[in-house]
Design a protein around this motif. Structure first.
Motif, PDB file in Angstrom:
ATOM      1  N   LEU A   8     -14.253 -34.771 -36.757  1.00  0.00           N
ATOM      2  CA  LEU A   8     -14.766 -33.857 -37.788  1.00  0.00           C
ATOM      3  C   LEU A   8     -13.610 -33.492 -38.709  1.00  0.00           C
ATOM      4  N   GLY A   9     -13.736 -33.812 -39.979  1.00  0.00           N
ATOM      5  CA  GLY A   9     -12.674 -33.506 -40.945  1.00  0.00           C
ATOM      6  C   GLY A   9     -11.899 -34.769 -41.253  1.00  0.00           C
ATOM      7  N   LEU A  10     -12.035 -35.228 -42.488  1.00  0.00           N
ATOM      8  CA  LEU A  10     -11.360 -36.463 -42.900  1.00  0.00           C
ATOM      9  C   LEU A  10     -10.434 -36.197 -44.073  1.00  0.00           C
ATOM     10  N   GLY A  11      -9.575 -35.171 -43.896  1.00  0.00           N
ATOM     11  CA  GLY A  11      -8.487 -34.993 -44.855  1.00  0.00           C
ATOM     12  C   GLY A  11      -7.445 -36.057 -44.560  1.00  0.00           C
ATOM     13  N   ARG A  12      -6.241 -35.830 -45.057  1.00  0.00           N
ATOM     14  CA  ARG A  12      -5.174 -36.820 -44.820  1.00  0.00           C
ATOM     15  C   ARG A  12      -4.997 -37.076 -43.329  1.00  0.00           C
ATOM     16  N   MET A  13      -4.992 -35.990 -42.546  1.00  0.00           N
ATOM     17  CA  MET A  13      -4.740 -36.146 -41.117  1.00  0.00           C
ATOM     18  C   MET A  13      -5.969 -36.683 -40.383  1.00  0.00           C
ATOM     19  N   GLY A  14      -7.142 -36.136 -40.682  1.00  0.00           N
ATOM     20  CA  GLY A  14      -8.361 -36.585 -40.000  1.00  0.00           C
ATOM     21  C   GLY A  14      -8.602 -38.082 -40.199  1.00  0.00           C
ATOM     22  N   GLN A  15      -8.333 -38.573 -41.407  1.00  0.00           N
ATOM     23  CA  GLN A  15      -8.509 -40.020 -41.655  1.00  0.00           C
ATOM     24  C   GLN A  15      -7.549 -40.833 -40.796  1.00  0.00           C
ATOM     25  N   VAL A  30     -17.663 -40.341 -37.642  1.00  0.00           N
ATOM     26  CA  VAL A  30     -16.908 -39.409 -38.484  1.00  0.00           C
ATOM     27  C   VAL A  30     -17.856 -38.543 -39.300  1.00  0.00           C
ATOM     28  N   TRP A  31     -17.362 -37.369 -39.679  1.00  0.00           N
ATOM     29  CA  TRP A  31     -18.085 -36.506 -40.602  1.00  0.00           C
ATOM     30  C   TRP A  31     -17.060 -35.780 -41.453  1.00  0.00           C
ATOM     31  N   ASN A  32     -17.375 -35.619 -42.725  1.00  0.00           N
ATOM     32  CA  ASN A  32     -16.534 -34.812 -43.605  1.00  0.00           C
ATOM     33  C   ASN A  32     -17.422 -34.113 -44.627  1.00  0.00           C
ATOM     34  N   ARG A  33     -17.010 -32.885 -45.011  1.00  0.00           N
ATOM     35  CA  ARG A  33     -17.784 -32.129 -46.004  1.00  0.00           C
ATOM     36  C   ARG A  33     -17.963 -32.964 -47.263  1.00  0.00           C
ATOM     37  N   THR A  34     -16.893 -33.598 -47.700  1.00  0.00           N
ATOM     38  CA  THR A  34     -16.964 -34.510 -48.840  1.00  0.00           C
ATOM     39  C   THR A  34     -17.092 -35.927 -48.281  1.00  0.00           C
ATOM     40  N   ALA A  35     -18.314 -36.425 -48.271  1.00  0.00           N
ATOM     41  CA  ALA A  35     -18.605 -37.665 -47.528  1.00  0.00           C
ATOM     42  C   ALA A  35     -17.817 -38.863 -48.054  1.00  0.00           C
ATOM     43  N   ILE A  64     -11.370 -32.265 -33.891  1.00  0.00           N
ATOM     44  CA  ILE A  64     -11.555 -31.474 -35.115  1.00  0.00           C
ATOM     45  C   ILE A  64     -10.214 -31.335 -35.832  1.00  0.00           C
ATOM     46  N   CYS A  65     -10.191 -31.625 -37.124  1.00  0.00           N
ATOM     47  CA  CYS A  65      -8.948 -31.460 -37.890  1.00  0.00           C
ATOM     48  C   CYS A  65      -9.274 -31.045 -39.319  1.00  0.00           C
ATOM     49  N   LEU A  66      -9.374 -29.715 -39.503  1.00  0.00           N
ATOM     50  CA  LEU A  66      -9.683 -29.157 -40.826  1.00  0.00           C
ATOM     51  C   LEU A  66      -8.467 -28.377 -41.328  1.00  0.00           C
ATOM     52  N   THR A  67      -8.624 -27.752 -42.487  1.00  0.00           N
ATOM     53  CA  THR A  67      -7.512 -27.019 -43.092  1.00  0.00           C
ATOM     54  C   THR A  67      -6.979 -25.914 -42.183  1.00  0.00           C
ATOM     55  N   ASP A  68      -7.884 -25.083 -41.684  1.00  0.00           N
ATOM     56  CA  ASP A  68      -7.469 -23.933 -40.879  1.00  0.00           C
ATOM     57  C   ASP A  68      -8.609 -23.499 -39.954  1.00  0.00           C
ATOM     58  N   ARG A  73     -14.309 -22.485 -37.617  1.00  0.00           N
ATOM     59  CA  ARG A  73     -15.349 -21.586 -37.114  1.00  0.00           C
ATOM     60  C   ARG A  73     -16.574 -21.598 -38.009  1.00  0.00           C
ATOM     61  N   GLU A  74     -16.334 -21.639 -39.313  1.00  0.00           N
ATOM     62  CA  GLU A  74     -17.455 -21.670 -40.267  1.00  0.00           C
ATOM     63  C   GLU A  74     -18.323 -22.899 -40.000  1.00  0.00           C
ATOM     64  N   LEU A  75     -17.652 -24.025 -39.777  1.00  0.00           N
ATOM     65  CA  LEU A  75     -18.362 -25.287 -39.569  1.00  0.00           C
ATOM     66  C   LEU A  75     -19.135 -25.272 -38.252  1.00  0.00           C
ATOM     67  N   THR A  92      -6.467 -28.728 -35.508  1.00  0.00           N
ATOM     68  CA  THR A  92      -6.165 -27.958 -36.718  1.00  0.00           C
ATOM     69  C   THR A  92      -4.968 -27.041 -36.457  1.00  0.00           C
ATOM     70  N   SER A  93      -4.070 -26.915 -37.427  1.00  0.00           N
ATOM     71  CA  SER A  93      -2.920 -26.009 -37.250  1.00  0.00           C
ATOM     72  C   SER A  93      -3.363 -24.553 -37.326  1.00  0.00           C
ATOM     73  N   GLY A  94      -2.819 -23.733 -36.434  1.00  0.00           N
ATOM     74  CA  GLY A  94      -3.140 -22.311 -36.477  1.00  0.00           C
ATOM     75  C   GLY A  94      -2.237 -21.552 -35.528  1.00  0.00           C
ATOM     76  N   ALA A 117      -1.777 -29.321 -31.291  1.00  0.00           N
ATOM     77  CA  ALA A 117      -0.949 -29.218 -32.497  1.00  0.00           C
ATOM     78  C   ALA A 117      -0.321 -30.583 -32.753  1.00  0.00           C
ATOM     79  N   ILE A 118      -0.417 -30.995 -34.004  1.00  0.00           N
ATOM     80  CA  ILE A 118       0.123 -32.304 -34.381  1.00  0.00           C
ATOM     81  C   ILE A 118       1.505 -32.106 -34.985  1.00  0.00           C
ATOM     82  N   MET A 119       2.498 -32.733 -34.387  1.00  0.00           N
ATOM     83  CA  MET A 119       3.857 -32.626 -34.911  1.00  0.00           C
ATOM     84  C   MET A 119       4.246 -33.976 -35.505  1.00  0.00           C
TER      85      MET A 119
HETATM   86  P1  NDP Z   1      -6.298 -31.942 -46.121  1.00  0.00           P
HETATM   87  O1  NDP Z   1      -6.190 -30.865 -47.113  1.00  0.00           O
HETATM   88  O2  NDP Z   1      -5.990 -33.339 -46.518  1.00  0.00           O
HETATM   89  O3  NDP Z   1      -7.775 -31.941 -45.476  1.00  0.00           O
HETATM   90  C1  NDP Z   1      -8.438 -30.756 -45.144  1.00  0.00           C
HETATM   91  C2  NDP Z   1      -9.759 -31.099 -44.472  1.00  0.00           C
HETATM   92  O4  NDP Z   1     -10.430 -29.881 -44.102  1.00  0.00           O
HETATM   93  C3  NDP Z   1     -10.721 -31.879 -45.367  1.00  0.00           C
HETATM   94  O5  NDP Z   1     -11.453 -32.779 -44.553  1.00  0.00           O
HETATM   95  C4  NDP Z   1     -11.625 -30.753 -45.878  1.00  0.00           C
HETATM   96  O6  NDP Z   1     -12.904 -31.215 -46.285  1.00  0.00           O
HETATM   97  C5  NDP Z   1     -11.760 -29.919 -44.634  1.00  0.00           C
HETATM   98  N1  NDP Z   1     -12.237 -28.559 -44.863  1.00  0.00           N
HETATM   99  C6  NDP Z   1     -11.536 -27.511 -45.371  1.00  0.00           C
HETATM  100  N2  NDP Z   1     -12.294 -26.411 -45.414  1.00  0.00           N
HETATM  101  C7  NDP Z   1     -13.506 -26.757 -44.910  1.00  0.00           C
HETATM  102  C8  NDP Z   1     -14.713 -26.040 -44.672  1.00  0.00           C
HETATM  103  N3  NDP Z   1     -14.821 -24.728 -44.950  1.00  0.00           N
HETATM  104  N4  NDP Z   1     -15.747 -26.711 -44.121  1.00  0.00           N
HETATM  105  C9  NDP Z   1     -15.643 -28.024 -43.818  1.00  0.00           C
HETATM  106  N5  NDP Z   1     -14.543 -28.758 -44.020  1.00  0.00           N
HETATM  107  C10 NDP Z   1     -13.463 -28.128 -44.558  1.00  0.00           C
HETATM  108  O7  NDP Z   1      -5.381 -31.482 -44.892  1.00  0.00           O
HETATM  109  P2  NDP Z   1      -4.722 -32.402 -43.754  1.00  0.00           P
HETATM  110  O8  NDP Z   1      -5.698 -33.392 -43.282  1.00  0.00           O
HETATM  111  O9  NDP Z   1      -3.386 -32.833 -44.186  1.00  0.00           O
HETATM  112  O10 NDP Z   1      -4.482 -31.303 -42.634  1.00  0.00           O
HETATM  113  C11 NDP Z   1      -5.481 -30.965 -41.689  1.00  0.00           C
HETATM  114  C12 NDP Z   1      -4.834 -30.158 -40.561  1.00  0.00           C
HETATM  115  O11 NDP Z   1      -3.827 -30.966 -39.964  1.00  0.00           O
HETATM  116  C13 NDP Z   1      -4.171 -28.884 -41.071  1.00  0.00           C
HETATM  117  O12 NDP Z   1      -4.388 -27.846 -40.146  1.00  0.00           O
HETATM  118  C14 NDP Z   1      -2.712 -29.287 -41.113  1.00  0.00           C
HETATM  119  O13 NDP Z   1      -1.853 -28.175 -40.960  1.00  0.00           O
HETATM  120  C15 NDP Z   1      -2.623 -30.241 -39.927  1.00  0.00           C
HETATM  121  N6  NDP Z   1      -1.448 -31.110 -40.029  1.00  0.00           N
HETATM  122  C16 NDP Z   1      -1.258 -31.896 -41.153  1.00  0.00           C
HETATM  123  C17 NDP Z   1      -0.112 -32.643 -41.312  1.00  0.00           C
HETATM  124  C18 NDP Z   1       0.120 -33.499 -42.524  1.00  0.00           C
HETATM  125  O14 NDP Z   1       1.253 -34.008 -42.673  1.00  0.00           O
HETATM  126  N7  NDP Z   1      -0.860 -33.725 -43.362  1.00  0.00           N
HETATM  127  C19 NDP Z   1       0.942 -32.598 -40.270  1.00  0.00           C
HETATM  128  C20 NDP Z   1       0.631 -31.816 -39.105  1.00  0.00           C
HETATM  129  C21 NDP Z   1      -0.515 -31.084 -39.025  1.00  0.00           C
HETATM  130  P3  NDP Z   1     -13.110 -31.784 -47.794  1.00  0.00           P
HETATM  131  O15 NDP Z   1     -12.578 -33.193 -47.773  1.00  0.00           O
HETATM  132  O16 NDP Z   1     -14.574 -31.724 -48.019  1.00  0.00           O
HETATM  133  O17 NDP Z   1     -12.334 -30.879 -48.714  1.00  0.00           O
END
Ligand code: NDP
Length: 288
Positions: A8-15, A30-35, A64-68, A73-75, A92-94, A117-119
């Motif tokens: 759940l969560g495909l930001g830089r780290m989730g991907q 996989v699932w992401n808010r922005t598909a 799970i790997c989201l912003t915070d 919790r919202e999700l 997720t970092s917290g 925690a991902i280091m």
């Molecule tokens: P990104 O900003 O690239 O991605 C954030 C992700 O969280 C996206 O998938 C975003 O969805 C999702 N998201 C945020 N808010 C919501 C919400 N309210 N509901 C649903 N989805 C939400 O961050 P990273 O992937 O880089 O980081 C993710 C976690 O990993 C963080 O806690 C970060 O501290 C930790 N981390 C990252 C590192 C890094 O180098 N990148 C290193 C170590 C830890 P959407 O795409 O729709 O916006």
């Protein structure tokens, strides 16, 4: 490899996490808010779940790997899945309180929960360089260890869900202190025309030498007794004064050694001048 997993969560780290699971041969949902962020992963064989509920139902293990944490919790609060039999691993970092609160929330929902925690940076995920810390029930870590191994060097810290976050920030404390000490030394040597590259190997040797003191100093801290085996805090405080004076004389910022000396001076004023350096732990606080 048949063990399936959901990310759940495909930001830089989730991907990066999902990509590593796919590469290791795990069926990955996989699932992401922005598909749209799932496109590359889908082309590599991931299944895109249409809803969070479908993503949660797709696998016994949910990463799970989201912003915070508020986003997590919202999700999860919005889902109505029966989570009995599901293990959530929240990378997720917290902070530690958020980790413990989310663990209680997961227990109330019938889920098993590990915090992590991902280091590492995303490109390192899937290699031994990526250190990923976990805390929570040991049996849950052991059960999922084989699949977590696809992400990098995974380790288990203990049953308290807050531990992964605490080790994470303790690592940051180490990192910035070592880096700033090196920057300070570099700034001083540059005033004499020595460049950073010349000082770096010397500095690395000092850092490695100091690292060797830690086990013995840790014993003193854990015993709560600080006999001056090699030097006293008073002697160290004189060296600190010397570092401050030399910094000021060559025009280098002396804020850091002044801060360190202020702590040592307080400790000396409290009667610890004849003890050894790690007695300063008391200036950082003692467990409540
Ligand atoms: P990104 O900003 O690239 O991605 C954030 C992700 O969280 C996206 O998938 C975003 O969805 C999702 N998201 C945020 N808010 C919501 C919400 N309210 N509901 C649903 N989805 C939400 O961050 P990273 O992937 O880089 O980081 C993710 C976690 O990993 C963080 O806690 C970060 O501290 C930790 N981390 C990252 C590192 C890094 O180098 N990148 C290193 C170590 C830890 P959407 O795409 O729709 O916006």
């Amino acid at each position: 490899n048949e063990t399936s997993v959901t990310v759940l969560g495909l930001g830089r780290m989730g991907q990066a996490l999902a990509g590593a699971f796919l590469k290791a041969g795990h069926p990955t949902t996989v699932w992401n808010r922005t598909a749209a962020k799932a496109e590359r992963l889908v082309s590599e064989g991931a299944r895109l779940a249409p809803t969070v509920g479908a993503a949660l139902a797709a696998s016994p293990l949910i990463i799970i790997c989201l912003t915070d944490y508020p986003a997590v919790r919202e999700l999860l609060d919005a889902s109505e899945n029966d989570l009995a039999g599901t293990t959530l691993i929240n990378l997720t970092s917290g902070d530690s309180a958020q980790a413990r609160a989310t663990a209680r929330w997961a227990e109330q929902r019938g889920a098993r929960y590990l915090d992590g925690a991902i280091m590492a940076i995303p490109p390192a995920i899937g290699t031994a360089e990526a250190v990923i810390l976990h805390s929570g029930p040991e049996a849950d870590f052991a059960a999922h260890r084989p699949i977590l191994d696809a992400l990098g060097t995974v380790s288990y810290l203990g049953a308290d869900h807050g531990l992964a976050s605490l080790y994470d920030v303790a690592g940051l404390a180490m990192m910035w202190s070592v880096l700033n000490a090196w920057l300070h030394g570099t700034a001083m040597l540059r005033t004499a025309g020595v460049d950073a590259a010349t000082f770096a190997p010397f500095a690395a040797q000092i850092a490695a030498g100091v690292a060797e003191w830690l086990p013995g100093y840790a014993e003193q801290i854990d015993r709560g007794s600080f006999p001056a085996e090699v030097s006293t805090l008073e002697t160290d405080a004189r060296a600190m004064a010397h570092l401050i004076e030399e910094s000021e004389a060559v025009g280098v910022n002396a804020e850091l050694p002044r801060l360190i000396k202020a702590m040592a001076d307080r400790s000396i004023a409290a009667g610890h001048g004849a003890e050894q350096y790690p007695v300063l732990i008391e200036e950082f606080g003692t467990p409540r």
